[in-house]
Design an enzyme around this catalytic site. Structure first.
Site, short mmCIF file in Angstrom:
data_model
loop_
_atom_site.label_atom_id
_atom_site.label_comp_id
_atom_site.label_asym_id
_atom_site.label_seq_id
_atom_site.Cartn_x
_atom_site.Cartn_y
_atom_site.Cartn_z
N THR A 147 -0.74 -2.58 10.81
CA THR A 147 -1.26 -2.85 9.46
C THR A 147 -0.22 -3.67 8.72
O THR A 147 0.50 -3.21 7.87
CB THR A 147 -1.62 -1.57 8.69
OG1 THR A 147 -2.23 -1.95 7.46
CG2 THR A 147 -0.47 -0.67 8.44
N SER A 198 -6.59 9.84 -0.44
CA SER A 198 -6.64 10.47 -1.76
C SER A 198 -5.70 9.78 -2.73
O SER A 198 -5.88 9.88 -3.92
CB SER A 198 -6.29 11.95 -1.67
OG SER A 198 -5.00 12.12 -1.13
N ASN A 238 0.44 10.26 5.56
CA ASN A 238 -0.81 9.84 6.18
C ASN A 238 -1.92 10.87 6.05
O ASN A 238 -3.11 10.54 6.10
CB ASN A 238 -0.56 9.47 7.65
CG ASN A 238 0.11 8.13 7.76
OD1 ASN A 238 -0.52 7.09 7.67
ND2 ASN A 238 1.43 8.14 7.93
N THR A 281 0.86 -1.19 0.00
CA THR A 281 0.00 0.00 0.00
C THR A 281 0.90 1.24 0.00
O THR A 281 1.25 1.74 -1.06
CB THR A 281 -0.97 0.00 1.20
OG1 THR A 281 -0.24 -0.19 2.42
CG2 THR A 281 -2.01 -1.10 1.05
N LYS A 313 4.01 -6.91 4.15
CA LYS A 313 3.69 -5.54 3.77
C LYS A 313 3.49 -4.75 5.04
O LYS A 313 3.07 -5.27 6.07
CB LYS A 313 2.48 -5.46 2.87
CG LYS A 313 1.12 -5.79 3.47
CD LYS A 313 0.44 -4.75 4.32
CE LYS A 313 0.40 -3.41 3.62
NZ LYS A 313 -0.20 -2.37 4.56
#
EC number: 2.3.1.35
Length: 441
Positions: free
Chosen positions: A215, A441, A436, A177, A204
């Site tokens: 995450t 967006s 962050n 990501t 990841k």
């Protein structure tokens, strides 16, 4: 003393992390193939869907996993836990993972979507309850299941599976990501018995990283036959000393999962807890997991430094880890590292408020704190606190040199026992806020 702007700028020169940390080639475990595609979930059209598949049929595979402790567990976490529990860690032959959408806090519909992903893969491989599912990305949005379903069908329908280096690297890319590089590690090992086997891992994560995982998705696969209970014990031990010992920003995600598959493609006796090779394999898996976890920290969002926090001579491993965690998560410590400020008071403060299990673990009159250089320059150690006494006349020039390094160590000697723990963390920069602030967006 204020650090010169020239010195500060030199340490923040961009590092080509891709060139440094992404392998150029590798050998991989027997009996595994991987597939990938760009399903369209990611707005930029990059790879966002991957499948890891066990093709070895010589013996049943085994699986183990460690999941997030966040109360808002994502649908893929809950669904995969159920699959593992039902299967009792056996005959898990596939992992399907998407990036770009976390399928988290999505209610019953999210649970159904996760199950659909599992069912699609189970149908393709002709097995029931044999697939784990994982997702990562933005929280609170439903998966675009039309794109996910089409992507899974494409991977299987166009025979996009391979066992070569590029296939593994592309699957590692498909789970990224905000990562700046894919995290892929593969190594061969030899046991005292003479058995050779391979571990391959992918991970990841670059933000929302803190102990008890954040995450963070991680996969480790091996061709060594390992009994399911032994595999779970190994992975739990390894995770406690690797993925649960890293920090980027102190946030814990809803989707964390570390899983391990063992397909037994190597023709040797199955490893169980009573096997003579069990402890050796456990340590090899732990060291391997540490290498993989450290890559996550090295890719910390906006980070310029990789910092090892080494706490030694503690009464208990647990308390050594708690202190290392407290230092690693301190925003004041992390910003001081970014600013190359030898502010040892912030380190002592983080040690002092650590919630220890045994208060005897910390004796303020015995503690030693140092910065350690990792580039072989001398003096390697710069003592900040010695036997509880602050070193008020430290060499500020040497402190600046050490803090300008991309890799450095914070050493804490508690002097109360013989146990040790390590954490890996990074600094916190302006760039972290930028990344962050613009994430959705």
């Amino acid at each position: 003393m204020r650090i010169s702007s020239t010195l500060l700028q030199r340490s923040k020169q961009l590092i080509d992390k891709y060139a440094l940390y992404v392998p150029k080639t590798g050998s991989f475990p027997k009996g595994f193939e991987v597939g990938y595609t760009a399903s369209g979930v990611k707005k930029n059209g990059s790879l966002d869907l991957g499948v890891i598949l066990n093709t070895n049929k010589s013996r049943p595979s085994t699986a183990a996993a460690v999941f997030t402790t966040n109360k808002f567990k994502a649908a893929p976490v809950l669904t995969s836990k159920k699959v593992l529990e039902t299967a009792r860690g056996k005959n898990i032959n596939a992992i399907v993972v998407n990036s770009g959408c976390a399928n988290s806090v999505t209610g019953d519909l999210g649970m159904k979507d996760a199950q659909v992903m599992i069912d699609l893969v189970n149908d393709k491989i002709g097995q029931k309850n044999s697939t784990l599912v994982m997702s990562t990305g933005v929280i609170g949005q439903r998966l675009q299941m039309d794109k996910i379903s089409t992507g899974i069908n494409k991977i299987f329908g166009e025979e996009k599976f391979g066992s070569d280096f590029n296939s593994w690297l592309n699957v590692a890319k498909s789970i990224c990501t905000t990562d700046t590089f894919p995290k892929l590690v593969t190594s061969r090992f030899k046991l005292p018995s003479g058995t050779e086997y391979t571990l391959t891992g992918m991970a990841k994560g670059a933000g929302m990283i803190c102990p008890n995982m954040a995450t963070l998705l991680g996969f480790i696969v091996t061709d060594l036959p390992i009994e399911s209970k032994a595999l779970q014990k190994m992975l739990t031990f390894a995770t406690t000393r690797s993925f649960n010992c890293i920090s980027v920003d102190g946030d814990m995600s809803t989707n964390d999962t570390i899983c391990m598959l063992a397909n037994g493609a190597i023709d040797t006796k199955e490893i169980n807890e009573d096997s003579k090779d069990f402890e050796q394999v456990k340590l090899q898996v732990t060291e391997f997991a540490q290498r993989l976890a450290q890559l996550v920290v090295r890719d910390g969002e906006g980070s310029t430094k990789f910092v090892t926090v080494n706490v030694k001579n503690a009464l208990h491993f647990e308390d050594a880890k708690i202190i290392a965690e407290s230092i690693s998560n301190s925003m004041l410590v992390k910003t001081a590292l970014y600013g190359q400020d030898a502010n040892w008071g912030r380190i002592l403060c983080a040690i002092g408020y650590a919630k220890l299990n045994d208060l005897k673990s910390l004796d303020v009159n015995k503690i030693n704190v140092s910065f350690i250089a990792t580039d072989n320059s001398e003096p390697r150690e710069l003592k900040l606190v010695a036997n509880g006494v602050p070193q008020l006349e430290i060499d500020e020039t040497r402190a600046s040199e050490i803090l300008a390094l991309n890799d450095l160590e914070v050493s804490v000697d508690l002097g109360t026992g013989d146990q040790a723990a390590q954490f890996w963390t990074c600094d916190l920069s302006h760039e972290y806020v930028t990344i962050n602030g613009d994430y959705r967006s």
